[in-house]
Design an enzyme around this catalytic site. Structure first.
Site, PDB file in Angstrom:
ATOM      1  N   GLU A  50       0.831  -1.216   0.000  1.00 45.83           N
ATOM      2  CA  GLU A  50       0.000   0.000   0.000  1.00 45.83           C
ATOM      3  C   GLU A  50       0.865   1.267   0.000  1.00 45.83           C
ATOM      4  O   GLU A  50       0.450   2.304  -0.516  1.00 45.83           O
ATOM      5  CB  GLU A  50      -0.947   0.004   1.207  1.00 45.83           C
ATOM      6  CG  GLU A  50      -1.900  -1.203   1.304  1.00 45.83           C
ATOM      7  CD  GLU A  50      -2.814  -1.367   0.083  1.00 45.83           C
ATOM      8  OE1 GLU A  50      -3.015  -0.378  -0.641  1.00 45.83           O
ATOM      9  OE2 GLU A  50      -3.290  -2.502  -0.145  1.00 45.83           O
ATOM     10  N   GLU A  58      -0.973  -0.399  -9.849  1.00 43.51           N
ATOM     11  CA  GLU A  58      -0.557  -1.698  -9.313  1.00 43.51           C
ATOM     12  C   GLU A  58       0.945  -1.908  -9.542  1.00 43.51           C
ATOM     13  O   GLU A  58       1.624  -2.547  -8.731  1.00 43.51           O
ATOM     14  CB  GLU A  58      -1.384  -2.808  -9.972  1.00 43.51           C
ATOM     15  CG  GLU A  58      -1.397  -4.121  -9.213  1.00 43.51           C
ATOM     16  CD  GLU A  58      -2.097  -4.074  -7.864  1.00 43.51           C
ATOM     17  OE1 GLU A  58      -2.825  -3.089  -7.573  1.00 43.51           O
ATOM     18  OE2 GLU A  58      -1.890  -5.022  -7.075  1.00 43.51           O
TER      19      GLU A  58
END
Lengths: 496, 496
Positions: free
Chosen positions: A264, A293
């Protein structure tokens, strides 16, 4: 006056940006802080905000400005912004509101059914609501495909990856199909008999959080502009000036939460370092799902599970959680790089993960194109699991085709972005290494700044000023190429 | 069709209610969770929301509906809602946007100056920005007074207490002036030589929070619809379905935070128990500032500092924080009821607090009516402090006329609501006792439900369906009467 027209258009999008800020914070709060009884009022408030934003995006005045603006009077960045504005307005305009509403209702019903049917292994019970979701997604795909002049599945894919053609995706995925199964079985074979020692809990939450925050700082996360909290499903939310990321701690295990935090933090640093001057405009947003991503996976997979980084981690782990046999340096590397094909995508290791994606891609594409029906999914799933991972899922819907939440609300076209992100991460790492020959040596010395600065310059600061293919080409010198991913996996799992 | 017109009007206010939800949550987050670097983006987003809400309130369509609605076709509650809607629209329409903007800017500048000038005891440095705030507030008062046909100060007072005339306020405050100084000096005299033993810290934050949550539960706070957090200045925010209250813990002291929690829980239970059917409309909101404050003071002063309650508290304190001499039951009562005139309003005890309000009321009224200028404030302040509390503040601006934040952003007319709330709390308690003769006995047995249920029925569930005078008369049988407050103070401090 063209300039004035463009400025007015920017003004409307600045307003939308500020509305989105309120929605992002209310959404974060809902998943981290809100007591359960607050849910209904919150859902109403957030739905009202969606209506407001949709009204603002599709207002006649917005479209009038968009038609009146004179692109030739704009500089390059403004033209890029105009392109993103136009995409957003068209995207909001193309869908009939009745279809959006029907999808929202059907999605909520299907997700609710899924929450009961999955634990009960009840595929038949799930089918009625899911069939409706698929029907509506096909309708959406038809409308989008007609407008864009492309195939139906490609139209859905482009919601998440603007500009990505199905032809380009197939080139990439077909390449992957060639070498992935062989590489996977080789990696499994190579690790046979080398099971790592598992960490022994209990691990306190406060200790794990301190460790996570230390790693976040090392990765450059700016705590003046963000926080770390806890939620059931980890995510990265908030706004670029105030990024809210979350994790979930287990008391019996400590690496999952930490690797989740590193993942994250990759998303977070991208957000925190989007171009300041464009922060309130569409051109200042993160580029796409795959690019996002690629940043989380650059952090988690390229850096976070590398032997060089894991060895850094050892003294911090010991300081935070005390020493134990599992924290031996070589064992930590084995723990971070263990390859073990399994049924569940979200638990998959780096090597078997793409197999889960190929399987879903094939099924959802055939489903949207009308080549198969929902009743055909289990058979297709079982065959692909056997073929790609050598696992038997017959009759096990819970850990098979019922495992993901994505399809319940019609997010067809999303799954491929996970593997595109993994591939891009490998390609970016290779490019960064070439540009900065000292990169690995510096990481081994405890300094990741060469890598982070390279990502900041070539990805984060670019926002959406370039389209994805151009962004990748400028950063790496070529189009997205799965060869870097193959080399990375071979180097780490077969040659490392 | 009148019905349709009214429904459309309600629809617009439901939308405003949902916008306000987002603002309330963003505001709570700003004071409890937000990292400092998030402030600028947050301020922009909240300002944008204010613009949106003002636009929606004053839109031609809102005023068209308001003009077209036929009150005779509405039931009593709908008529009350229409009255509140009309008040809100008129309030938003009356002020020229340029004045609102000038006030916002001047207030921000003055508050900023105040933050430096107060610690430096720099009254002269504060004057330039403050003079501008006063000039703009006088302009606001003039506009409001002309529209309402009342005096200028009354027009500002009615922003916070709709329907309260200056004549009624003067009747109440003149009564207070008669007996307060005598009662105060009697109480001080009576406590002479009986200084309580002070609690000895350190007190852990987690222990204090658990104690606070236990007391909140005892007071009926619904944790399914609310939370307790920490902020620099305690407040009660959020929305009725999700009330967010805060406190601040000190490690060297434990009663301030606890009494603060009890105070905010009074505000919170009012909000949590507003009428469900009217929750999304103006008629479902809390009635006024004074009524809100009467609830927090019913909890903190009437109940929380009563000997009966404080004796309940003793075992919980000991369980949470360990025993010590200060936790002796009689000593706890002395601690909770200590009267000690001081310079600072927010630290004042129950008996000297109204003197601080009388002083501010006299000054701000004369200032708004143009009878004095800002340069006259210190002299007026010094005289009143000497007269009302017997304290010398000459030259001490820091702890004198520079101590409050209220005037910096032009909140003239707000101070009186604090004491009106305290008086109303006493009057409500007396009425509840009369209606429920077992009320005190039950509290002494550890059960506050008779009091809480009475407040729920007579205040909380009424929302804004009645105007304040009617609400008070229906609940207590008469208009606001300071005599109950005098009796309460006499009973607790002179006869207890």
């Amino acid at each position: 006056m063209t300039d004035t027209t463009y400025q007015q258009l920017e003004g409307r999008f600045t307003r939308l940006h500020r509305y989105a800020h309120l929605g992002a914070m209310a959404g974060w709060d809902q998943l981290t802080m809100m007591p359960t009884g607050g849910n209904e009022a919150r859902a109403e408030a957030m739905a009202e905000l969606s209506v407001l934003m949709h009204e603002t995006l599709t207002a006649p005045e917005t479209r009038r400005l968009l038609a009146a603006v004179e692109p030739s009077s704009l500089n390059e960045a403004q033209q890029a912004n105009l392109r993103e504005i136009r995409r957003e307005v068209e995207d909001a305009t193309i869908m009939p509101p009745s279809l959006v509403e029907a999808q929202s209702l059907a999605g909520a019903r299907c997700e609710k059914a899924w929450r009961t049917c999955r634990p009960n292994n009840d595929w038949e019970g799930f089918l009625p609501t899911f069939r409706e979701v698929v029907r509506l997604s096909r309708e959406e795909a038809r409308i989008r495909a007609e407008a864009a002049g492309c195939s139906r599945y490609e139209a859905l894919l482009q919601k998440f990856e603007p500009g990505l053609t199905l032809e380009a995706l197939d080139d990439i995925f077909n390449d992957l199909r060639q070498w992935l199964p062989g590489l996977l079985s080789e990696a499994v074979e190579r690790q046979r008999g080398q099971d790592p020692v598992l960490p022994q809990g209990p691990f306190g939450e406060a200790d794990q959080r301190r460790l996570g925050e230390r790693v976040m700082r090392w990765l450059g996360f700016d705590f003046e502009h963000g926080r770390l909290d806890v939620s059931l499903h980890p995510f990265c939310g908030g706004v670029p000036d105030d990024v809210r990321l979350t994790t979930r701690y287990r008391s019996d295990e400590c690496l999952t939460a930490l690797m989740g935090i590193i993942h994250e933090t990759g998303h977070a640093r991208y957000e925190q370092n989007l171009p300041e001057a464009w922060r309130r405009q569409p051109a200042g947003r993160a580029r796409s799902m795959a690019v996002h991503e690629s940043q989380s996976l650059s952090f988690e997979m390229q850096l976070g599970r590398s032997a060089a980084f894991v060895r850094q981690l050892r003294p911090w782990l010991i300081e935070a959680l005390g020493d134990q046999p599992a924290f031996d340096a070589d064992n930590l590397v084995r723990l971070s790089q263990q390859v073990r094909p399994g049924l569940i995508r979200v638990d998959a290791d780096e090597v078997s993960y793409p197999a889960h994606i190929l399987l879903r891609y094939d099924i959802e594409r055939a489903l949207i194109e009308g080549e198969i029906e929902v009743e055909d999914i289990p058979t297709r799933w079982d065959e692909a699991m056997q073929h790609l991972l050598g696992l038997d899922t017959r009759g096990n819907y819970r850990d098979g085709c019922l495992q993901d939440i994505h399809w319940t609300d019609g997010s067809f076209g999303y799954f491929p972005t996970y593997s595109l992100g993994a591939m891009l991460a490998a390609q970016l790492m290779a490019a960064a290494r070439q540009a900065e020959p000292q990169l690995d040596a510096r990481i081994a010395e405890g300094d990741p700044s060469l890598l982070l600065e390279w990502l900041r310059t070539h990805i984060w600061q670019q926002g959406s000023l370039l389209e994805t293919p151009e962004l990748i080409t400028r950063a790496t010198g070529e189009a997205l190429n799965p060869e870097y991913y193959r080399r990375h996996l071979r180097a780490r799992y077969l040659e490392g």
